[in-house]
Design a protein around this motif. Structure first.
Motif, PDB file in Angstrom:
ATOM      1  N   UNK A   1       0.841  -1.205   0.000  1.00 30.65           N
ATOM      2  CA  UNK A   1       0.000   0.000   0.000  1.00 30.65           C
ATOM      3  C   UNK A   1       0.876   1.256   0.000  1.00 30.65           C
ATOM      4  N   UNK A   2       1.946   1.230   0.801  1.00 31.59           N
ATOM      5  CA  UNK A   2       2.842   2.394   0.819  1.00 31.59           C
ATOM      6  C   UNK A   2       3.473   2.614  -0.556  1.00 31.59           C
ATOM      7  N   UNK A   3       3.770   1.494  -1.241  1.00 34.65           N
ATOM      8  CA  UNK A   3       4.383   1.601  -2.556  1.00 34.65           C
ATOM      9  C   UNK A   3       3.418   2.110  -3.622  1.00 34.65           C
ATOM     10  N   UNK A   4       2.137   1.902  -3.371  1.00 34.75           N
ATOM     11  CA  UNK A   4       1.107   2.343  -4.320  1.00 34.75           C
ATOM     12  C   UNK A   4       0.969   3.870  -4.287  1.00 34.75           C
ATOM     13  N   UNK A   5       1.076   4.423  -3.085  1.00 35.95           N
ATOM     14  CA  UNK A   5       0.996   5.888  -2.959  1.00 35.95           C
ATOM     15  C   UNK A   5       2.403   6.429  -3.189  1.00 35.95           C
ATOM     16  N   UNK A   6       2.659   6.845  -4.423  1.00 30.59           N
ATOM     17  CA  UNK A   6       4.034   7.185  -4.796  1.00 30.59           C
ATOM     18  C   UNK A   6       4.394   8.628  -4.481  1.00 30.59           C
ATOM     19  N   UNK A   7       3.418   9.483  -4.202  1.00 29.93           N
ATOM     20  CA  UNK A   7       3.743  10.867  -3.824  1.00 29.93           C
ATOM     21  C   UNK A   7       2.635  11.449  -2.973  1.00 29.93           C
ATOM     22  N   UNK A   8       3.028  12.228  -1.979  1.00 29.62           N
ATOM     23  CA  UNK A   8       2.071  13.039  -1.223  1.00 29.62           C
ATOM     24  C   UNK A   8       2.470  14.489  -1.439  1.00 29.62           C
ATOM     25  N   UNK A   9       1.533  15.287  -1.928  1.00 28.07           N
ATOM     26  CA  UNK A   9       1.840  16.675  -2.268  1.00 28.07           C
ATOM     27  C   UNK A   9       0.873  17.607  -1.534  1.00 28.07           C
ATOM     28  N   UNK A  10       1.155  18.905  -1.599  1.00 32.52           N
ATOM     29  CA  UNK A  10       0.266  19.888  -0.988  1.00 32.52           C
ATOM     30  C   UNK A  10      -0.732  20.416  -2.015  1.00 32.52           C
ATOM     31  N   UNK A  11      -1.785  21.082  -1.535  1.00 30.01           N
ATOM     32  CA  UNK A  11      -2.785  21.660  -2.446  1.00 30.01           C
ATOM     33  C   UNK A  11      -2.142  22.555  -3.489  1.00 30.01           C
ATOM     34  N   UNK A  12      -1.138  23.339  -3.046  1.00 28.15           N
ATOM     35  CA  UNK A  12      -0.530  24.311  -3.969  1.00 28.15           C
ATOM     36  C   UNK A  12       0.225  23.634  -5.114  1.00 28.15           C
ATOM     37  N   UNK A  13       0.567  22.340  -4.945  1.00 28.94           N
ATOM     38  CA  UNK A  13       1.301  21.626  -6.009  1.00 28.94           C
ATOM     39  C   UNK A  13       0.363  21.010  -7.044  1.00 28.94           C
ATOM     40  N   UNK A  14      -0.949  21.031  -6.768  1.00 32.74           N
ATOM     41  CA  UNK A  14      -1.885  20.279  -7.619  1.00 32.74           C
ATOM     42  C   UNK A  14      -1.938  20.805  -9.061  1.00 32.74           C
ATOM     43  N   UNK A  15      -2.057  22.127  -9.295  1.00 29.19           N
ATOM     44  CA  UNK A  15      -2.165  22.567 -10.689  1.00 29.19           C
ATOM     45  C   UNK A  15      -1.012  22.080 -11.568  1.00 29.19           C
ATOM     46  N   UNK A  16       0.229  22.163 -11.076  1.00 27.25           N
ATOM     47  CA  UNK A  16       1.362  21.676 -11.878  1.00 27.25           C
ATOM     48  C   UNK A  16       1.291  20.172 -12.083  1.00 27.25           C
ATOM     49  N   UNK A  17       0.940  19.464 -11.016  1.00 29.65           N
ATOM     50  CA  UNK A  17       0.860  18.004 -11.101  1.00 29.65           C
ATOM     51  C   UNK A  17      -0.189  17.583 -12.132  1.00 29.65           C
ATOM     52  N   UNK A  18      -1.299  18.326 -12.203  1.00 31.15           N
ATOM     53  CA  UNK A  18      -2.343  17.971 -13.157  1.00 31.15           C
ATOM     54  C   UNK A  18      -1.943  18.317 -14.580  1.00 31.15           C
ATOM     55  N   UNK A  19      -1.100  19.327 -14.718  1.00 27.94           N
ATOM     56  CA  UNK A  19      -0.658  19.697 -16.067  1.00 27.94           C
ATOM     57  C   UNK A  19       0.278  18.643 -16.643  1.00 27.94           C
TER      58      UNK A  19
ATOM     59  N   UNK B   1       4.430   8.285 -11.442  1.00 28.78           N
ATOM     60  CA  UNK B   1       4.112   7.479 -10.250  1.00 28.78           C
ATOM     61  C   UNK B   1       2.812   6.720 -10.406  1.00 28.78           C
ATOM     62  N   UNK B   2       2.423   6.013  -9.351  1.00 25.44           N
ATOM     63  CA  UNK B   2       1.172   5.248  -9.415  1.00 25.44           C
ATOM     64  C   UNK B   2       0.037   6.134  -8.880  1.00 25.44           C
TER      65      UNK B   2
END
Ligand code: BGC
Ligand code: ZN
Length: 370
Positions: A339-357, A362-363
């Protein structure tokens, strides 16, 4: 409060400050959002291929895979208390009297298409610091699952698929005891197509349910995803090394195929390898494409002569969410590292727009809010 919103007209996805919810109405609860998962649907919404703001709004708050903590309860609410962890259900019923599914609380089988989906269609989602919800759509999550509770919603998709497999297979002698109650010998054999979150969670659920499980995907046999698969007692097969024919002849009868890639040609190619009395579950959602050749006569012939069933499944009802909570508890005891390996990154709200672009490698990326 901070939220992540998509503005379809302006084709913008950004962090915005909106007024937070006040005190909940008597029948409602206020949730403090803890974690929200990002999935393919969010990427599509962020690229404006999908998604619909609530009526009259110019934006849609994203996020539908959530774990939250109850922060305040309205006077009339007895089922939940401050401090409880919950996973909100995504879909809300359509308003039509004639929709038997929605009227029976089974909006995951809505007949009219006029349902709403939090963070997807006509209702704001959960990528925000807080929100107010109707307790009827909350699923309790034990506090010990806080670390993984964000996976309840994606796992519920697989659980609904599995529930239907059991229902369909009541048509023949096909019983199977859960893995925990057996010593060896798997009951049935399953092939999962795709090693994304829905594939991986589905594979874990299949192993737990007693299936000898193979995950077939294109990542290399020594990739982290392949490693994860062996951590939960399934076997990884790299599609670049092993063709479907070879897979099918190596394995023998395939009782269940669980499709989680959304790649239509692969799905139909795999359908041709489904075993006698087999069930084929489709969960991936392909984009529109032109016509493609498939061996339609051969497929139809096998479907008939081998009593096969193929079905599609979307969203999930309460009991599938409850199965997801139960199975997540099992997974977290048996295979916490998976399960830990499945969640490959934990980010903050402010990082979401770039991550979505972008579209990271990761998984499962999870937004940690509080
Ligand atoms: C969600 C489902 C939803 C579906 C279609 C998926 O990403 O997990 O709950 O029904 O999208 O909108
Ligand atoms: Zn309906």
């Amino acid at each position: 409060m901070k939220t992540i919103a998509a503005f379809p007209e302006r084709r913008e996805v950004k962090l915005v400050d909106v007024p937070g919810p006040g005190e909940p109405d008597p029948g409602q609860v206020r949730l403090r959002m803890r974690e929200v998962g990002i999935c393919g649907t969010d990427h599509e919404i962020a690229h404006f291929a999908y998604g619909e703001p609530p009526e009259g709004a110019d934006h849609l708050i994203l996020g539908h895979e959530a774990l939250a903590e109850v922060e305040a309860v309205g006077g009339g609410v007895t089922a939940f208390h401050v401090g409880d962890f919950v996973a909100p259900m995504v879909r809300r019923p359509c308003p039509h009297k004639r929709c038997r599914s929605c009227r029976a609380g089974r909006q995951d089988f809505c007949f009219t298409g006029d349902f709403a989906e939090s963070g997807i269609k006509g209702k704001h989602g959960f990528m925000s610091e807080a929100c107010v919800e109707d307790p009827a759509y909350l699923v309790p999550v034990p506090a010990e699952l806080a670390r993984y509770g964000v996976l309840v919603e994606p796992l519920s998709i697989a659980e609904k698929g599995l529930q239907q497999v059991w229902q369909v297979q009541q048509r023949l002698p096909w019983s199977c005891e859960p893995r925990a109650e057996r010593e060896k010998a798997w009951c049935h054999r399953a092939v999962v197509l795709g090693a994304g979150p829905i594939g991986m969670l589905g594979a874990m659920a299949l192993v737990t349910a007693g299936f000898e499980t193979y995950v077939y995907s294109r990542e290399a046999a020594d990739s982290p995803r392949a490693g994860l698969v062996s951590a939960f007692e399934a076997e990884y097969v790299c599609s670049e090394e092993t063709g479907l024919d070879e897979l099918a002849s190596d394995l023998g009868e395939i009782d269940v195929v669980y499709e989680a890639t959304g790649v239509s040609w692969l799905a139909f190619a795999a359908l041709e390898r489904l075993g006698i009395n087999g069930v084929f579950i489709l969960t991936g959602i392909p984009g529109e494409k032109g016509p493609e050749e498939v061996e339609s006569a051969r497929i139809m012939r096998r479907l008939v002569l081998q009593n096969q069933v193929i079905f599609g499944t979307v969203n999930a009802g309460r009991s599938a969410h409850e199965d997801a909570v139960r199975d997540l508890q099992r997974f977290s005891r048996q295979w916490p590292e998976a399960l830990d390996g499945l969640i490959t990154a934990r980010i903050g709200l402010e990082d979401v727009p770039d991550t979505l672009r972008e579209r990271g490698g990761g998984i499962k990326t999870v937004v940690s809010i509080a």
